[in-house]
Design a protein around this motif. Structure first.
Motif: not given
Length: 216
Positions: A107-111, A138-141, A205-208, A213-215
Motif C-alpha cells: 500500500g505504501i508503494n501505491t502512494v 496506504a491503509f485505504r488501498s 471488510q465491505s464497510y471499511l 473508498r478513494v474517488a
C-alpha cells in the motif's frame, strides 16, 4: 444437530477461545506489521535490513515450528513463564505480522513519491511523513489484502490445538473422547468458521472499503 446441542459446552468454549486468539493476535500483528513496514521503507539501511531479515526469517518458518518453540522451547530459556494460550498469541502475532507488513508495504508503494517529496520539502521528518501522509493513504488501498491475511489468521488459530490450547481445532479430539460421531462434529466446526468469515469479517471488510473508498 444433536452433536452440536449435546456438546454445546465444547463448541462454546472452543470458539470463544478461537475468538480470543484471533482478536488479540490480529491486534498485535497489525501494530507490529505496521512498525516493520515502516522499517522496510526507512531511509536508514540498518532499519531496512532488520525489517527484511525479520520478514524473511519468520515468514519462511512453518507456523507449527514457531508455536512449538514458544510452547516447548521458551520455558527452557529461564524467562518469565507464560501459559499455552499466551504462547499461541505471541507465536500467531509474530507470524501474521510478516504478512501484514508486506500488505501495508504494498500500500505504501501505491502512494505517489511526489507526496513524500513535498512533505520533505516543507521540513517534515521521515516519521511524520510516514504517519501523517503515507500510512493513512496506504491503509485505504490495502483493506482487501489485509482482510485476506486476517482470514488466514482465523484459520491458523486451529494450529494452536496441537499445543494444548483448547480452541475450535481441539473440538474433534474431545468429541472422540466422548464417543460422539466425528464427521458431523467436523462439519459443524467448518460451518461455524464459514459463518465467522462470511458473517463477520466479510461485512466488516465491505464497510471499511466503502468508508475509505478513494474517488478516482
Amino acid at each position: 444437530m444433536n452433536v452440536l446441542i449435546d456438546n454445546s459446552d465444547l463448541f462454546l468454549t472452543g470458539f470463544k477461545n478461537t475468538g480470543i486468539l484471533f482478536v488479540i493476535s490480529a491486534f498485535f500483528a497489525l501494530i507490529l506489521g505496521t512498525i516493520v513496514a515502516g522499517m522496510r521503507v526507512s531511509p536508514a539501511p540498518a532499519m531496512r535490513a532488520a525489517g527484511t531479515l525479520y520478514v524473511n526469517a519468520v515468514r519462511n518458518t512453518p507456523l507449527t515450528l514457531i508455536l512449538a518453540f514458544f510452547a516447548l522451547g521458551y520455558p527452557k530459556l529461564g524467562l518469565p513463564s507464560i501459559d499455552f494460550m499466551t504462547a499461541a498469541i505471541v507465536g500467531l502475532s509474530l507470524y501474521t505480522a510478516t504478512y501484514v507488513c508486506e500488505a501495508i508495504r504494498s500500500g505504501i508503494n501505491t502512494v505517489s513519491v511526489g507526496q513524500s517529496e513535498a512533505a520533505r520539502a516543507i521540513g517534515l521528518p521521515f516519521m511524520q511523513t510516514l504517519t501523517l501522509i503515507v500510512l493513512p493513504q496506504a491503509f485505504r488501498s490495502v483493506v482487501p489484502p489485509l482482510f485476506s491475511v486476517f482470514i488466514a489468521l482465523l484459520k491458523n488459530t486451529t494450529v494452536a490445538a496441537g499445543f494444548s490450547v483448547f480452541e475450535s481445532g481441539a473440538i474433534r479430539a474431545y468429541l472422540s473422547e466422548r464417543g460422539e460421531p466425528l464427521l458431523p462434529g467436523l462439519l459443524w466446526v467448518a460451518l461455524i468458521f464459514v459463518v465467522m468469515v462470511l458473517g463477520v469479517l466479510t461485512p466488516l471488510q465491505s464497510y471499511l472499503e466503502k468508508k475509505w473508498r478513494v474517488a478516482r
